[in-house]
Scaffold this active site. Structure first.
Site, PDB file in Angstrom:
ATOM      1  N   LYS A  52      60.499  25.491  42.695  1.00  0.00           N
ATOM      2  CA  LYS A  52      59.670  24.325  43.034  1.00  0.00           C
ATOM      3  C   LYS A  52      59.726  24.045  44.542  1.00  0.00           C
ATOM      4  O   LYS A  52      58.710  23.738  45.160  1.00  0.00           O
ATOM      5  CB  LYS A  52      60.133  23.107  42.220  1.00  0.00           C
ATOM      6  CG  LYS A  52      59.771  23.231  40.736  1.00  0.00           C
ATOM      7  CD  LYS A  52      60.499  22.249  39.838  1.00  0.00           C
ATOM      8  CE  LYS A  52      60.241  22.595  38.370  1.00  0.00           C
ATOM      9  NZ  LYS A  52      61.020  21.789  37.420  1.00  0.00           N
ATOM     10  N   GLN A  96      65.460  17.216  36.695  1.00  0.00           N
ATOM     11  CA  GLN A  96      65.423  18.508  36.010  1.00  0.00           C
ATOM     12  C   GLN A  96      66.208  18.426  34.698  1.00  0.00           C
ATOM     13  O   GLN A  96      67.327  17.920  34.659  1.00  0.00           O
ATOM     14  CB  GLN A  96      66.021  19.594  36.928  1.00  0.00           C
ATOM     15  CG  GLN A  96      65.931  21.008  36.379  1.00  0.00           C
ATOM     16  CD  GLN A  96      64.514  21.526  36.234  1.00  0.00           C
ATOM     17  OE1 GLN A  96      63.643  21.217  37.031  1.00  0.00           O
ATOM     18  NE2 GLN A  96      64.272  22.319  35.202  1.00  0.00           N
ATOM     19  N   ASP A 119      56.384  14.632  36.383  1.00  0.00           N
ATOM     20  CA  ASP A 119      56.620  15.511  35.235  1.00  0.00           C
ATOM     21  C   ASP A 119      55.793  15.061  34.029  1.00  0.00           C
ATOM     22  O   ASP A 119      55.655  15.805  33.052  1.00  0.00           O
ATOM     23  CB  ASP A 119      58.104  15.449  34.821  1.00  0.00           C
ATOM     24  CG  ASP A 119      58.849  16.728  35.135  1.00  0.00           C
ATOM     25  OD1 ASP A 119      58.211  17.781  35.253  1.00  0.00           O
ATOM     26  OD2 ASP A 119      60.094  16.657  35.234  1.00  0.00           O
TER      27      ASP A 119
HETATM   28  N1  GUN Z   1      63.231  21.854  32.144  1.00  0.00           N
HETATM   29  C1  GUN Z   1      62.405  22.808  31.629  1.00  0.00           C
HETATM   30  N2  GUN Z   1      61.125  22.542  31.948  1.00  0.00           N
HETATM   31  C2  GUN Z   1      61.138  21.415  32.687  1.00  0.00           C
HETATM   32  C3  GUN Z   1      60.118  20.655  33.326  1.00  0.00           C
HETATM   33  O1  GUN Z   1      58.915  20.945  33.256  1.00  0.00           O
HETATM   34  N3  GUN Z   1      60.545  19.549  33.999  1.00  0.00           N
HETATM   35  C4  GUN Z   1      61.850  19.191  34.071  1.00  0.00           C
HETATM   36  N4  GUN Z   1      62.164  18.096  34.727  1.00  0.00           N
HETATM   37  N5  GUN Z   1      62.809  19.881  33.489  1.00  0.00           N
HETATM   38  C5  GUN Z   1      62.452  20.988  32.808  1.00  0.00           C
END
Ligand code: GUN
Length: 299
Positions: A52, A96, A119
């Site tokens: 990211k 996350q 998200d």
């Molecule tokens: N863990 C796996 N996929 C995601 C996601 O799209 N966002 C977040 N915050 N954690 C994740």
């Protein structure tokens, strides 16, 4: 069989985002700023956050990462969330997942200001998505919609079978595909681990979205000839052939399934790249105040 080129599709959308960032800078505005909160040492989470950050740099966003130890107290994590909610320089942020077992995920997600929840996990955003109101869409389903659109795969009137009912992929995917929208207007069946005679249902799919979380789960006898297959799984499996000692594989047994399909998205090189793009798009929308009428000056 045609391969959906996630890399090319993601690159095209990132170019478009980068152009919009340059236009913001030309107008004297700050570039969008995405922050991430990373708790503990889960290697997959570290690698997602790194990708990211890399994507942010590619499109000209500012990014920052708040790293906390696995034994962080719930209150300390909530203080970081409160801080980011109030930080006028941050347009959107994510926590996350997964979080360590002692921290209730729902409590943390509900503490995020929905206007910064890029998200799309906060109940306010999920509720607005279900009702077709402006909302941040969860990044993976959002990325899959972009992938279908860019690959010119029509969904209207099609039978889409979604395999898996997670909060972050299967459930929102099923809702988005059934919405009166384009992509959307599909007939949707949501299957999961308790579905009876699963293969008889997945075989009816014109478009099969595999998000069950088990490597190689979808076999050739579960797929109709000519179907479109979108593989959402990302699993690290041991491999003697790579320097890292593992390779990435999806929920689909690619070698047996691919010859039956009209289109298939590979792992790696498929949905994962579009998920990051979904997050970038949401952050751009947040910076512009497009989903919620919140200008940067008001924060
Ligand atoms: N863990 C796996 N996929 C995601 C996601 O799209 N966002 C977040 N915050 N954690 C994740």
């Amino acid at each position: 069989m045609k391969l959906i080129d996630g890399k090319a599709i993601a690159a095209g959308i990132k170019d478009q985002i980068a152009r919009e960032v340059r236009a913001m800078i030309d107008r004297g505005e700050e570039p969008p700023h995405l922050a991430a909160v990373l708790v503990g040492e889960d290697p997959a989470s570290h690698s997602y956050v790194k990708s990211k950050e890399k994507a942010c740099a590619e499109v000209g966003f500012t990014s920052s990462v708040y790293r906390l130890p696995a034994n962080v107290r719930q209150e300390e994590l909530l203080e970081v969330v409160d801080f980011l909610n109030q930080d006028g320089g941050v347009d959107g942020f994510i926590v996350q997942l997964p979080l360590p077992d002692h921290i209730p995920v729902g409590t943390v997600i509900e503490r995020i200001d929905p206007r910064k929840d890029v998200d799309g996990f906060h109940p306010v955003n999920i509720g607005r998505m279900v009702q077709g109101e402006p909302a941040y869409l969860p990044a993976t389903p959002f990325g899959i919609l972009m992938m279908l659109e860019k690959a010119n795969i029509a969904t209207e009137g099609k039978h889409c079978v979604v395999l898996g009912r997670s909060n972050i992929v299967g459930t929102p995917m099923s809702i988005l595909l059934s919405r009166k929208a384009n992509p959307g207007n599909a007939t949707v069946t949501l299957c999961h681990s308790k579905t009876n005679d699963l293969a008889s249902i997945t075989r009816q799919a014109d478009i099969l979205i595999a998000a069950i979380g088990q490597p190689g789960f979808v076999k050739a006898d579960m797929v109709k000839q000519g179907a479109v297959v979108i593989d959402v799984g990302i699993h690290r499996v041991p491999s003697a052939e790579t320097s890292s000692g593992y390779r990435l594989t999806g929920d689909v047994d690619f070698d047996s399934v691919a010859p039956r399909t009209s289109w298939i998205s590979p792992v790696p090189g498929g949905v994962g790249l579009l998920t990051v793009v979904g997050l970038l798009q949401n952050t751009l929308l947040a910076a512009r105040g497009s989903v919620y009428p919140l200008s940067r000056e008001q924060r």
